[in-house]
Design a protein around this motif. Structure first.
Motif, short mmCIF file in Angstrom:
data_model
loop_
_atom_site.label_atom_id
_atom_site.label_comp_id
_atom_site.label_asym_id
_atom_site.label_seq_id
_atom_site.Cartn_x
_atom_site.Cartn_y
_atom_site.Cartn_z
N LYS A 35 0.85 -1.20 0.00
CA LYS A 35 0.00 0.00 0.00
C LYS A 35 0.88 1.25 0.00
CE LYS A 35 -0.23 -0.23 5.05
NZ LYS A 35 -1.03 -0.66 6.21
N TYR A 39 5.07 1.79 0.53
CA TYR A 39 5.72 2.60 1.57
C TYR A 39 6.76 3.53 0.92
CZ TYR A 39 3.88 -0.75 5.11
OH TYR A 39 3.08 -1.56 5.90
N TRP A 81 -8.39 -3.79 1.39
CA TRP A 81 -9.27 -3.90 2.56
C TRP A 81 -9.88 -2.60 3.07
CZ3 TRP A 81 -4.06 -5.84 3.20
CH2 TRP A 81 -3.17 -4.88 3.70
N HIS A 164 -6.23 -7.51 12.78
CA HIS A 164 -4.96 -6.77 12.85
C HIS A 164 -4.70 -6.51 14.33
CE1 HIS A 164 -1.81 -4.38 11.01
NE2 HIS A 164 -2.30 -3.21 11.36
N ALA A 201 0.91 -8.62 11.49
CA ALA A 201 1.76 -7.83 10.60
C ALA A 201 3.21 -8.09 11.03
CB ALA A 201 1.38 -6.36 10.67
N THR A 202 4.16 -7.30 10.55
CA THR A 202 5.57 -7.64 10.74
C THR A 202 5.94 -7.90 12.21
OG1 THR A 202 6.16 -6.32 8.80
CG2 THR A 202 7.96 -6.94 10.29
N ARG A 217 0.86 -10.79 7.24
CA ARG A 217 0.86 -9.65 6.32
C ARG A 217 2.08 -8.79 6.64
NH1 ARG A 217 -4.10 -9.66 8.52
NH2 ARG A 217 -3.47 -7.80 9.68
N GLY A 219 4.54 -5.76 5.91
CA GLY A 219 4.78 -4.48 5.26
C GLY A 219 6.21 -4.03 5.52
N ILE A 220 6.43 -3.43 6.68
CA ILE A 220 7.73 -2.79 6.93
C ILE A 220 8.91 -3.77 6.76
CG2 ILE A 220 7.85 -3.13 9.47
CD1 ILE A 220 8.54 0.21 7.71
N TYR A 353 8.56 3.96 9.31
CA TYR A 353 7.51 3.80 8.30
C TYR A 353 7.23 5.14 7.61
CZ TYR A 353 5.59 -0.43 10.81
OH TYR A 353 5.37 -1.63 11.42
C1 LIG Z 1 -0.25 -1.71 6.81
C2 LIG Z 1 -0.85 -2.98 7.23
C3 LIG Z 1 -0.06 -4.12 7.42
C4 LIG Z 1 1.45 -4.11 7.37
O1 LIG Z 1 1.97 -3.69 8.60
P1 LIG Z 1 3.55 -3.69 8.91
O2 LIG Z 1 3.64 -3.28 10.33
O3 LIG Z 1 4.13 -2.67 7.98
O4 LIG Z 1 4.04 -5.05 8.63
C5 LIG Z 1 -0.70 -5.31 7.69
N1 LIG Z 1 -2.05 -5.37 7.80
C6 LIG Z 1 -2.83 -4.29 7.65
C7 LIG Z 1 -4.31 -4.43 7.82
C8 LIG Z 1 -2.27 -3.06 7.39
O5 LIG Z 1 -3.06 -1.97 7.27
#
Ligand SMILES: *Cc1c(COP(=O)(O)O)cnc(C)c1O
Length: 369
Positions: A35, A39, A81, A164, A201-202, A217, A219-220, A353
């Protein structure tokens, strides 16, 4: 070699390696989150590199981001989402995107958009504590019953159940996991059988193995940055993917007492050399880091001198030999001697981030691999 005027170099091998590493570490599927233009790194190139590293799915916030990836030739599963109020899902269905569903009304809109031949893939999102989007606990029963009915009549395909966590603390995140398991049991009882359940998430993926479930999921971590205050990228086996650099645009020798940049909040203590770096807050360099943000010039680190302006800032390099055209690195890979995005985050009282995500459109991205 000529140093580029301004550039964010994106190391796509680092992206692939980071995904591969986290996939091995967690032992489950990785949904690579790209997204917000990955980043700030460039979403299509990152999505392809993440797939090459073994990501099974791509995650984005909005359908527009998913459609943009499709237009750039990214295929395979993409999950979006976060939706505008009253949004229809016809374009998502046509592009074969999967959508997160956070309310009864969204579920109905999704069912109305899908053709019977190719029902839209849905990930039901339940709120387990963050109080953001996600179906509120009081609505779980109603939404799950309707999802089961819509799947039976071929209007939707239930791919996932997800939530989340807040990273508030291990205990609070484990409480969210408990809530999630309660939702999973209610889903089972309602006849909803998602292929995958995903929560972490991470940060949780690394620190709380019990939250890994079927997929994480990431991201970072894809970008090689640490979500933790007390551990660096290298500590986690990750490599930062973005290096932000510029060419010194001017150099001036000035006498003691010379004021530097707006409001003269920095003044030369003695005769010194000032070097002009052509990056400013329009490029995403946070003004908040004025006087503090670290810059590597000619193998030596210096703080920003005085205020960061819209397009430029000054570094007081003392008697260090610096010429116009020399390279200034704001952040990159600390194992190569660069300052880190995390140091810039501390200098600006924010998180890494935000540092990478805000790098502006005026800074060309150059991918290397
Ligand atoms: C942004 C996001 C992530 C990724 O989070 P990180 O901390 O960067 O790994 C995962 N899930 C959702 C729903 C997010 O909005």
């Amino acid at each position: 070699m000529t140093v580029p005027f301004r550039e964010a170099t994106i190391d796509l091998d680092a992206v692939s390696d980071n995904v591969r590493h986290l996939r091995r570490l967690t032992g489950v599927d990785v949904i690579a989150v790209v997204k917000a233009n990955a980043y700030g790194h460039g979403s299509a190139a990152v999505a392809v590199a993440a797939r090459a590293g073994g990501a099974s799915r791509i995650g984005v916030a909005t359908i527009e981001e998913g459609l943009d990836l499709r237009r750039q030739g990214v295929n395979g599963p993409i999950l979006a989402w976060l939706h505008a109020p009253n949004r229809r899902f016809d374009d998502a269905a046509e592009a074969g995107l999967e959508v997160g569903v956070s309310s009864f009304d969204q579920l109905e809109a999704v069912a109305a958009s899908a053709s019977v031949n190719s029902p839209l893939g849905v990930h039901l999102k339940v709120d387990t504590g963050l109080s953001r989007n996600g179906v509120a606990p009081g609505d779980w029963g109603r939404v799950l019953a309707e999802a089961a009915r819509l799947e039976r009549i071929g209007r939707i395909r239930i791919v996932g159940l997800f939530s989340h966590v807040s990273n508030a603390s291990g205990d609070e995140d484990r409480a969210a996991l408990g809530e999630f398991q309660r939702a999973a049991e209610m889903a089972e009882a309602a006849g909803v059988r998602p292929e995958i359940r995903h929560l972490a998430a991470t940060a949780a993926a690394i620190d709380l193995p019990e939250t890994r479930l079927d997929a994480v999921r990431i991201g970072i971590g894809v970008y090689g940055l640490s979500p933790f205050d007390d551990r660096s990228s290298a500590d986690l086996g990750l490599r930062p993917a973005m290096t932000l650099r510029a060419a010194i645009a001017a150099v001036r020798r000035v006498p003691a007492g010379t004021g530097v940049s707006y409001s003269y909040v920095h003044r030369a203590e003695r005769e010194t050399t000032l070097a002009l770096v052509p990056l400013g807050y329009a490029d995403g360099v946070p003004r908040q880091a004025s006087g503090r943000g670290p810059v590597l010039i000619g193998g030596k680190r210096f703080p920003v001198a005085g205020r960061i302006a819209m397009d430029q800032f000054v570094v007081d390099v003392g008697d260090h030999a610096v010429s116009v055209g020399d390279e200034a690195v704001l952040f990159g890979d600390p194992t190569l001697g660069h300052p880190s995005a995390t140091e810039w985050a501390r200098a600006a009282d924010t998180i890494n981030y935000e540092i990478v995500t805000r790098i502006g459109a005026r800074v060309p991205r150059r991918t290397v691999s």
